[in-house]
Structures are given as C-alpha cells and as structure tokens.
Design a protein around this motif. Structure first.
Motif, PDB file in Angstrom:
ATOM      1  N   LEU A  75       0.838  -1.194   0.000  1.00  0.00           N
ATOM      2  CA  LEU A  75       0.000   0.000   0.000  1.00  0.00           C
ATOM      3  C   LEU A  75       0.874   1.246   0.000  1.00  0.00           C
ATOM      4  O   LEU A  75       1.957   1.262   0.587  1.00  0.00           O
ATOM      5  CB  LEU A  75      -0.907   0.021   1.229  1.00  0.00           C
ATOM      6  N   PHE A  76       0.400   2.290  -0.668  1.00  0.00           N
ATOM      7  CA  PHE A  76       1.081   3.578  -0.700  1.00  0.00           C
ATOM      8  C   PHE A  76       0.100   4.645  -0.260  1.00  0.00           C
ATOM      9  O   PHE A  76      -1.094   4.562  -0.534  1.00  0.00           O
ATOM     10  CB  PHE A  76       1.567   3.906  -2.121  1.00  0.00           C
ATOM     11  N   ASN A  77       0.639   5.682   0.392  1.00  0.00           N
ATOM     12  CA  ASN A  77      -0.269   6.754   0.791  1.00  0.00           C
ATOM     13  C   ASN A  77      -0.472   7.727  -0.366  1.00  0.00           C
ATOM     14  O   ASN A  77       0.294   7.757  -1.327  1.00  0.00           O
ATOM     15  CB  ASN A  77       0.210   7.456   2.070  1.00  0.00           C
ATOM     16  N   ARG A  78      -1.501   8.518  -0.271  1.00  0.00           N
ATOM     17  CA  ARG A  78      -1.920   9.429  -1.336  1.00  0.00           C
ATOM     18  C   ARG A  78      -0.812  10.419  -1.701  1.00  0.00           C
ATOM     19  O   ARG A  78      -0.567  10.692  -2.875  1.00  0.00           O
ATOM     20  CB  ARG A  78      -3.177  10.158  -0.858  1.00  0.00           C
ATOM     21  N   ASP A  79      -0.146  10.971  -0.701  1.00  0.00           N
ATOM     22  CA  ASP A  79       0.901  11.971  -0.948  1.00  0.00           C
ATOM     23  C   ASP A  79       2.045  11.412  -1.778  1.00  0.00           C
ATOM     24  O   ASP A  79       2.562  12.091  -2.668  1.00  0.00           O
ATOM     25  CB  ASP A  79       1.436  12.519   0.376  1.00  0.00           C
ATOM     26  N   SER A  80       2.444  10.183  -1.500  1.00  0.00           N
ATOM     27  CA  SER A  80       3.565   9.607  -2.264  1.00  0.00           C
ATOM     28  C   SER A  80       3.178   9.393  -3.724  1.00  0.00           C
ATOM     29  O   SER A  80       4.007   9.548  -4.622  1.00  0.00           O
ATOM     30  CB  SER A  80       4.047   8.306  -1.631  1.00  0.00           C
ATOM     31  N   ILE A  81       1.913   9.065  -3.979  1.00  0.00           N
ATOM     32  CA  ILE A  81       1.447   8.884  -5.359  1.00  0.00           C
ATOM     33  C   ILE A  81       1.486  10.217  -6.094  1.00  0.00           C
ATOM     34  O   ILE A  81       2.015  10.310  -7.209  1.00  0.00           O
ATOM     35  CB  ILE A  81       0.002   8.328  -5.389  1.00  0.00           C
ATOM     36  N   PHE A  82       0.939  11.263  -5.491  1.00  0.00           N
ATOM     37  CA  PHE A  82       0.900  12.567  -6.144  1.00  0.00           C
ATOM     38  C   PHE A  82       2.307  13.154  -6.320  1.00  0.00           C
ATOM     39  O   PHE A  82       2.579  13.847  -7.294  1.00  0.00           O
ATOM     40  CB  PHE A  82      -0.013  13.534  -5.399  1.00  0.00           C
ATOM     41  N   LYS A  83       3.193  12.838  -5.413  1.00  0.00           N
ATOM     42  CA  LYS A  83       4.574  13.305  -5.533  1.00  0.00           C
ATOM     43  C   LYS A  83       5.229  12.685  -6.770  1.00  0.00           C
ATOM     44  O   LYS A  83       5.954  13.356  -7.512  1.00  0.00           O
ATOM     45  CB  LYS A  83       5.362  12.961  -4.269  1.00  0.00           C
ATOM     46  N   LEU A  84       4.944  11.414  -7.019  1.00  0.00           N
ATOM     47  CA  LEU A  84       5.484  10.757  -8.214  1.00  0.00           C
ATOM     48  C   LEU A  84       4.906  11.348  -9.486  1.00  0.00           C
ATOM     49  O   LEU A  84       5.558  11.333 -10.540  1.00  0.00           O
ATOM     50  CB  LEU A  84       5.176   9.258  -8.164  1.00  0.00           C
ATOM     51  N   LEU A  85       3.683  11.847  -9.425  1.00  0.00           N
ATOM     52  CA  LEU A  85       3.016  12.377 -10.605  1.00  0.00           C
ATOM     53  C   LEU A  85       3.389  13.835 -10.915  1.00  0.00           C
ATOM     54  O   LEU A  85       3.111  14.321 -11.999  1.00  0.00           O
ATOM     55  CB  LEU A  85       1.496  12.266 -10.453  1.00  0.00           C
ATOM     56  N   GLU A  86       4.013  14.499  -9.967  1.00  0.00           N
ATOM     57  CA  GLU A  86       4.403  15.900 -10.176  1.00  0.00           C
ATOM     58  C   GLU A  86       5.479  15.976 -11.250  1.00  0.00           C
ATOM     59  O   GLU A  86       6.380  15.147 -11.305  1.00  0.00           O
ATOM     60  CB  GLU A  86       4.943  16.507  -8.874  1.00  0.00           C
ATOM     61  N   PRO A  87       5.362  17.002 -12.110  1.00  0.00           N
ATOM     62  CA  PRO A  87       6.381  17.152 -13.164  1.00  0.00           C
ATOM     63  C   PRO A  87       7.742  17.497 -12.555  1.00  0.00           C
ATOM     64  O   PRO A  87       7.838  18.237 -11.581  1.00  0.00           O
ATOM     65  CB  PRO A  87       5.860  18.302 -14.030  1.00  0.00           C
TER      66      PRO A  87
END
Length: 69
Positions: free
Chosen positions: A55-67
């Motif tokens: 499982l991953f938390n929401r913040d780590s997912i969005f951090k990966l998606l940031e340009p």
C-alpha cells in the motif's frame, strides 16, 4: 403421444448447431457479451493483485506524478 429419443452424439450435434446458429445470428450481442466477460475477469484479477501488493499513501502517489523541473 410419441416420444423422441436421442443418443448422446445426436444431442451433441443438435446443441452444436444451435449454438453456432445463435452466434451467427446474434454476432454483435455475443461479441458484447464476451467483451463484458473479459473485462470482468480482468477487473477480478486486478483486484486480487491489488490485495497482495504494498500500500502507498496518497501523498507519495501525487509526488510521483508531479512534473520534474
């Protein structure tokens, strides 16, 4: 009233013919039905795989998606 009897091979051939005719006459509906089955199987497999992965938390997912700049 007379009774009709079929041996297993005759029954098998009649059923085969009926299925082929059903598919031929309803090609679009059969294709849609098969596509739905495939989608359901894929979703079931994805869910099962997701239940066993980390499982991953929401913040780590969005951090990966940031340009990256």
């Amino acid at each position: 009233m007379s009774e009709i009897t079929l041996n297993p091979e005759q029954l098998k051939e009649i059923l085969k013919s009926a299925i082929v005719e059903l598919i031929r006459d309803n090609r679009e509906e059969v294709s849609e039905f098969l596509a739905e089955i495939i989608e359901d199987i894929a979703m079931e497999r994805a869910i099962a795989e997701g239940e066993t992965t980390e499982l991953f938390n929401r913040d780590s997912i969005f951090k990966l998606l940031e340009p990256k700049l």
